[in-house]
Design a protein around this motif. Structure first.
Motif, short mmCIF file in Angstrom:
data_model
loop_
_atom_site.label_atom_id
_atom_site.label_comp_id
_atom_site.label_asym_id
_atom_site.label_seq_id
_atom_site.Cartn_x
_atom_site.Cartn_y
_atom_site.Cartn_z
N ALA A 199 10.15 9.16 -4.80
CA ALA A 199 10.05 8.22 -3.48
C ALA A 199 10.69 7.32 -3.05
N LEU A 200 11.69 7.79 -1.62
CA LEU A 200 11.59 6.62 -1.28
C LEU A 200 11.19 6.13 -0.40
N VAL A 201 10.26 5.11 -0.05
CA VAL A 201 9.45 3.90 0.61
C VAL A 201 10.34 3.49 1.70
N TRP A 202 10.03 3.38 2.75
CA TRP A 202 9.98 1.84 3.78
C TRP A 202 9.30 0.33 3.44
N GLY A 203 10.13 -0.43 2.95
CA GLY A 203 9.15 -1.60 2.69
C GLY A 203 9.89 -1.90 1.09
N ASP A 204 9.41 -3.71 0.96
CA ASP A 204 9.43 -4.01 0.00
C ASP A 204 7.88 -4.26 -0.81
N LEU A 205 7.85 -3.21 -1.96
CA LEU A 205 6.27 -3.21 -2.10
C LEU A 205 6.06 -4.72 -2.75
N VAL A 206 4.78 -5.13 -2.38
CA VAL A 206 4.30 -6.23 -3.56
C VAL A 206 4.13 -6.31 -4.64
N GLU A 207 4.22 -5.62 -5.14
CA GLU A 207 3.10 -5.15 -6.62
C GLU A 207 4.24 -4.51 -6.84
N ASP A 208 4.52 -4.46 -8.31
CA ASP A 208 5.35 -3.67 -9.75
C ASP A 208 4.89 -2.17 -9.52
N SER A 209 3.25 -2.21 -9.40
CA SER A 209 3.02 -1.02 -10.05
C SER A 209 1.75 -1.10 -9.03
N GLY A 210 0.86 0.68 -8.62
CA GLY A 210 -0.60 -0.46 -8.49
C GLY A 210 -1.27 1.01 -8.50
N THR A 211 -2.31 1.34 -7.98
CA THR A 211 -3.11 2.27 -8.01
C THR A 211 -3.66 2.57 -6.39
N GLU A 237 -11.78 13.07 -2.35
CA GLU A 237 -11.33 11.88 -3.01
C GLU A 237 -9.46 12.03 -3.57
N ALA A 238 -8.94 10.82 -3.50
CA ALA A 238 -7.40 11.02 -3.63
C ALA A 238 -6.91 9.58 -4.79
N ILE A 239 -6.11 10.50 -5.34
CA ILE A 239 -5.34 9.65 -6.26
C ILE A 239 -4.26 9.26 -6.84
N THR A 240 -3.34 7.95 -6.06
CA THR A 240 -2.35 7.93 -6.84
C THR A 240 -1.55 6.84 -7.08
N HIS A 241 -1.47 7.06 -7.98
CA HIS A 241 -0.72 5.51 -8.87
C HIS A 241 1.05 5.33 -8.92
N TYR A 242 0.67 4.60 -8.54
CA TYR A 242 2.38 4.58 -8.31
C TYR A 242 3.36 3.43 -9.09
N LYS A 243 4.39 2.97 -8.97
CA LYS A 243 5.83 2.17 -9.86
C LYS A 243 6.90 1.75 -9.30
N VAL A 244 7.49 1.07 -8.84
CA VAL A 244 8.61 0.39 -8.36
C VAL A 244 9.64 0.76 -9.64
N LEU A 245 10.56 1.83 -8.88
CA LEU A 245 12.14 1.90 -9.96
C LEU A 245 13.31 1.24 -9.30
N GLU A 246 13.35 1.24 -8.30
CA GLU A 246 14.54 0.49 -7.95
C GLU A 246 13.99 -0.31 -6.34
N ARG A 247 14.12 -1.68 -6.43
CA ARG A 247 14.08 -2.39 -4.65
C ARG A 247 15.88 -2.59 -3.89
N PHE A 248 15.67 -2.00 -2.99
CA PHE A 248 17.21 -2.23 -1.80
C PHE A 248 16.00 -3.02 -0.59
N GLY A 249 15.77 -4.00 -1.16
CA GLY A 249 15.33 -4.75 0.39
C GLY A 249 14.61 -4.19 1.31
N TYR A 250 14.63 -3.60 1.84
CA TYR A 250 14.30 -2.44 3.23
C TYR A 250 13.56 -1.80 2.62
N VAL A 251 14.13 -0.71 1.41
CA VAL A 251 13.12 0.66 1.30
C VAL A 251 13.78 0.25 -0.35
N LEU A 253 12.38 2.06 -4.33
CA LEU A 253 12.27 3.59 -4.59
C LEU A 253 11.17 3.72 -5.63
N VAL A 254 10.07 5.03 -5.35
CA VAL A 254 8.67 4.30 -6.62
C VAL A 254 9.37 5.53 -7.03
#
Length: 355
Positions: A199-211, A237-251, A253-254
Motif C-alpha cells: 500500500a502507498l499511504v499518506w505521510g511519513d510513519l514514525v515507526e518502521d513497523s507496527g501492529t 476484531e481486526a489486526i493489521t501488521h505493517y512494515k515500512v518499505l520505502e519513504r518518500f517524505g509525503y507518502v 510505501l508499506v
C-alpha cells in the motif's frame, strides 16, 4: 425448538457479512449431556435459526459439517457432548450467474484451486444492480469452456471463499471442489491463510513497523462506510501488521500483513492511525493530506492521482495449505503498472528535491 439462552452462549459465529472479506462463517455447537439420539440434519434444523432441512442436508453432503472434527452423513445420530462445526456461506446468493467471456489473469490452476490476479476496477461477484461483468461471470464462462458437461447450476459462486475490493488489485484463490471450499473456508476462518498487501499511504510513519489492533465495523452514521473501534465496542476484531518499505517524505510505501480479513480493513486501519491510502476517495486519501498546497506540488499530486486513479492497494501474496495434497502453497504477484508508475513518480520527485 430454538436455541435456549444457555445454548446461544455456546454458538460461535464468525465475523458478520458486513464486516469480513471472508465469505464463509463457522457455527459451532456442543450437544447437551442429556440429548436423545437424533439425526444430525433434524438436530441442526431445530438449533439454527432460519435453516432449512434442504440447506442442512446439502451442507452435510458437501462435507461442510464436522462432528468431533470428522465429516458425517445426514443420517448420523448425534450423541451427548458431540462437538458440531458447520461452515456456511454467509450471504444469500440467489442471483443467476451469467457466463461471460472476460479476460482472466490465471496465475495457477489445478483440479482443486485457481489463483487469479485481479486487476483494479473489477468487481468480484454479482450483487444487486451489478449482475454482469464481474470476476465470477468470467470464471463461469471459463469453466464452461473447459467442461461442457457442467450445468449453469453447477457454476461456482460457492467456489469464492473470500473477496477483495473492486479497486484493489491482486491475488485471490478460488475453490473448484466442495472439499476445497471446506478446506479453504476453515483456513480463512482460522486465520492461517497468508496474505500480504502493498500500500502507498499518506505521510511519513514514525515507526518502521507496527501492529494496528482495532475492531472494524459499520460506521455508526454512514452505513456504507466502515470505521475503526479501538475500544472494541463495535465491529469485529481486526489486526493489521505493517512494515515500512520505502519513504518518500509525503507518502510511504508499506507492506501490510493481515491476521483477520475484515471489509476495508487496511484502508480503515491506516486511516485510523492518520495515514489513509493514497487516492482513497472513501477514506480521505483523495486530497493532499501531507505537504504544501502550492501550485507545483498540487499539480504533481494531481498528476499522481491521474496515474493511479484508485486507492493504491495491491494483494501481493497469498499462501495456504493445498486442500488435496496438504502441501504449502505460496503465490506472489508484481505490483500493477499504475502503482509502479506512481511510486516511480514519487521516487523521482523526492530525489530531485534532495539533489
Amino acid at each position: 425448538m430454538r436455541n435456549t439462552p444457555d445454548q446461544e452462549k455456546e454458538l460461535d459465529e464468525s465475523p458478520l457479512t458486513d464486516g469480513s472479506d471472508e465469505l464463509y462463517e463457522r457455527l459451532s455447537l456442543k450437544v447437551d449431556k442429556g440429548q436423545e439420539p437424533l439425526r444430525i440434519d433434524k438436530f441442526l434444523v431445530q438449533r439454527i435459526e432460519n435453516a432449512s432441512r434442504n440447506k442442512i442436508q446439502k451442507a452435510l453432503e458437501a462435507g461442510m459439517v464436522l462432528v468431533n472434527n470428522k465429516q458425517v452423513q445426514p443420517n448420523y445420530k448425534i450423541r451427548p457432548l458431540d462437538e458440531i462445526v458447520m461452515y456456511s456461506d454467509k450471504e444469500a446468493h440467489g442471483e443467476e450467474i451469467i457466463p461471460e467471456e472476460l479476460p482472466l489473469n490465471i496465475e495457477y490452476e489445478d483440479d482443486d484451486v485457481m489463483i487469479i490476479n485481479k486487476p483494479p476496477g473489477l468487481v468480484v461477484h454479482p450483487a444487486s444492480g451489478n449482475y454482469s461483468g464481474t470476476l465470477i461471470n468470467g470464471v463461469a464462462w471459463y469453466l464452461l469452456q473447459k467442461n461442457k458437461e457442467l450445468s449453469e447450476q453447477d457454476l461456482p459462486r460457492w467456489g469464492l471463499v473470500h473477496r477483495i475490493d473492486k479497486n484493489t488489485s491482486g491475488l485471490m484463490v478460488l475453490a473448484k471442489t466442495e472439499k476445497a471450499v471446506r478446506s479453504l473456508a476453515k483456513q480463512f476462518f482460522d486465520h492461517t491463510v497468508k496474505r500480504q498487501y502493498m500500500a502507498l499511504v499518506w505521510g511519513d510513519l514514525v515507526e518502521d513497523s507496527g501492529t494496528i489492533v482495532a475492531h472494524v465495523g459499520r460506521h455508526q452514521r454512514f452505513r456504507k462506510l466502515f470505521d475503526a473501534y479501538p475500544e472494541g465496542d463495535h465491529g469485529k476484531e481486526a489486526i493489521t501488521h505493517y512494515k515500512v518499505l520505502e519513504r518518500f517524505g509525503y507518502v510511504t510505501l508499506v507492506q501490510c500483513v493481515l491476521e483477520t480479513g475484515r471489509t476495508h480493513q487496511i484502508r480503515v486501519h491506516m486511516q485510523h492511525i492518520g495515514h489513509p491510502l493514497f487516492n482513497d476517495d472513501t477514506y480521505g486519501g483523495d486530497k493532499i493530506v501531507k505537504g504544501t498546497v502550492f501550485s507545483k506540488y498540487r499539480q504533481f499530486v494531481d498528476n499522481c492521482f491521474a496515474v493511479c486513479p484508485r486507492h493504491a492497494l495491491h494483494a501481493k501474496t497469498i499462501g495456504f495449505v493445498h486442500p488435496a495434497t496438504g502441501k504449502d502453497m505460496l503465490f506472489e504477484s508484481e505490483l500493477p503498472a499504475d502503482m509502479r508508475e506512481v511510486i516511480a513518480k514519487w521516487r523521482n520527485y523526492i530525489a530531485n528535491r534532495l539533489a
